[in-house]
Design a protein around this motif. Structure first.
Motif, short mmCIF file in Angstrom:
data_model
loop_
_atom_site.label_atom_id
_atom_site.label_comp_id
_atom_site.label_asym_id
_atom_site.label_seq_id
_atom_site.Cartn_x
_atom_site.Cartn_y
_atom_site.Cartn_z
N ARG A 49 0.83 -1.21 0.00
CA ARG A 49 0.00 0.00 0.00
C ARG A 49 0.86 1.25 0.00
O ARG A 49 0.56 2.23 -0.70
CB ARG A 49 -0.92 -0.02 1.22
N MET A 50 1.94 1.24 0.76
CA MET A 50 2.84 2.39 0.77
C MET A 50 3.51 2.57 -0.59
O MET A 50 3.67 3.69 -1.08
CB MET A 50 3.89 2.22 1.87
N THR A 51 3.91 1.46 -1.21
CA THR A 51 4.52 1.53 -2.53
C THR A 51 3.55 2.12 -3.54
O THR A 51 3.91 3.01 -4.34
CB THR A 51 4.97 0.13 -2.98
N ALA A 52 2.30 1.65 -3.54
CA ALA A 52 1.30 2.16 -4.48
C ALA A 52 1.03 3.64 -4.25
O ALA A 52 0.88 4.41 -5.21
CB ALA A 52 0.00 1.36 -4.33
N TRP A 53 1.01 4.06 -2.99
CA TRP A 53 0.77 5.47 -2.67
C TRP A 53 1.91 6.35 -3.20
O TRP A 53 1.67 7.40 -3.79
CB TRP A 53 0.62 5.61 -1.15
N ARG A 57 2.15 9.26 -6.70
CA ARG A 57 2.71 10.61 -6.64
C ARG A 57 3.85 10.81 -7.63
O ARG A 57 4.21 11.95 -7.92
CB ARG A 57 3.18 10.90 -5.21
N LEU A 58 4.43 9.73 -8.14
CA LEU A 58 5.54 9.81 -9.07
C LEU A 58 5.12 9.55 -10.52
O LEU A 58 5.94 9.72 -11.43
CB LEU A 58 6.61 8.77 -8.68
N TYR A 142 9.89 5.69 -10.33
CA TYR A 142 8.55 5.11 -10.27
C TYR A 142 8.61 3.64 -9.87
O TYR A 142 7.86 3.19 -8.99
CB TYR A 142 7.88 5.26 -11.64
N VAL A 143 9.49 2.89 -10.49
CA VAL A 143 9.58 1.46 -10.17
C VAL A 143 10.09 1.26 -8.75
O VAL A 143 9.57 0.42 -8.00
CB VAL A 143 10.48 0.74 -11.20
#
Length: 342
Positions: A49-53, A57-58, A142-143
């Protein structure tokens, strides 16, 4: 509880909020009892979830076609990433560069790395221009899901060198319980017979089936499973892929001047080479604590420091080899493909 356990328990607890992944080194992470209550799967969910958030933003800075391919597949393939009129000169400059080299043997494969450091960047200024390209920097961010500068190397893989011992990189695996970025810019063509990078399309997504697999694997006693899985880089079988409704692994045979960028939460491997040979690539890597809520804040990504990190890391491991190990053996001044006597 013995004294060692009492002293280390606070450290093990704090590691729950970091990228720590080894079930062997942290008995809280590797506890079947805690994991039956959802500890491991909870960390996987929160990290995702943190990664997707962060990625949301990027996303705007990434070319749409690249972003869509990555979101769908877990990797993106970019042919002719360097303008073809410039690639031959860049390739020749990289292959002829002489600098301090390190090697590691795994099974019958040798991996050689030269740091893309200030000395190399000064000698091959086209490398600096390439690594500073805004579209590539945006894709790497992004990745990785962070505004962080990857570690960059020139990497050479030599296959079938010595007795036919198994190479652990040829076994399908994920690098960790959370997303991280790896990238390969291949300087030579890589055919299926040469052991190309291999990826299971879509395996970077945390589907209910993937989460169920993560739960099952977390319930085993760490000492009863293979060491690399227990250390947090889980191996996956064909039966596991079928249970997760995933496709078969796909070898990515590519032409020279092709960039592949992947999320190594997805299942991947180095393809099994049929024939002996070498492949040379620019190899980049970025992984941070997946629970951080901010995008930047990485002081070591500042220019002037970022390109020195690889040599600092090697020196640190040399200094503390007895305690933390040093798999990368110094082999002197070499070119990427010079495997003669030093």
């Amino acid at each position: 509880m013995n004294i060692k356990t009492a002293l280390l328990a606070p450290v093990w607890t704090l590691q729950l909020l970091t990228s720590a992944k080894s079930f062997l080194d942290n008995p809280i992470l590797g506890s079947p009892r805690f994991n039956a209550l959802g500890l491991h799967v909870g960390r996987v969910r929160v990290a995702a979830r943190m990664t997707a958030w962060r990625r949301r933003r990027l996303a705007r800075a990434v070319p749409v076609a690249w972003r869509e391919a990555f979101d769908r597949d877990g990797f993106v393939v970019i042919p002719d990433v360097v303008p073809p009129s410039q690639f031959a000169a860049l390739r020749a400059a990289v292959l002829s560069y002489r600098g301090p080299a390190r090697e590691m043997r795994q099974g019958d494969a040798i991996t050689r790395r030269l740091a893309i450091d200030p000395a190399m960047l000064a000698t091959v200024p086209a490398l600096r221009e390439l690594l500073d390209r805004k579209d590539l920097v945006a894709l790497f961010h992004y990745v990785a899901s962070f505004r962080t500068t990857p570690l960059h190397y020139v990497q050479t893989i030599v296959s079938h060198d010595g007795p036919p011992d198994p190479d652990p990189q040829e076994t399908l695996h994920a690098d960790s319980f959370h997303s991280s970025m790896k990238a390969w810019l291949f300087l030579n063509p890589v055919s299926e017979e040469q052991g190309p990078f291999t990826f299971v399309r879509g395996s970077h997504r945390l589907t209910p089936e993937r989460l169920a697999w993560e739960k099952r694997r977390s319930l085993a006693e760490p000492g009863t499973i293979d060491r690399l899985s227990a250390r947090g880089s889980p191996r996956v079988s064909a039966q596991d892929l079928a249970a997760m409704n995933l496709a078969s692994p796909e070898p990515l045979a590519v032409a020279g001047n092709t960039l592949v960028v992947a999320d190594t939460l997805g299942f991947h491997a180095r393809g099994a080479a049929v024939e002996a040979g070498e492949r040379v690539e620019l190899w980049s890597y970025a992984r941070r604590n997946p629970f951080l809520p901010w995008l930047g804040g990485d002081l070591l990504s500042v220019r002037g420091l970022a390109e020195r990190r690889v040599n600092w890391l090697w020196s640190l491991r040399d200094r503390w080899e007895a305690r933390i190990g040093q798999p990368w053996r110094a082999v002197g001044i070499r070119t990427p493909a010079d495997f003669g006597a030093g």
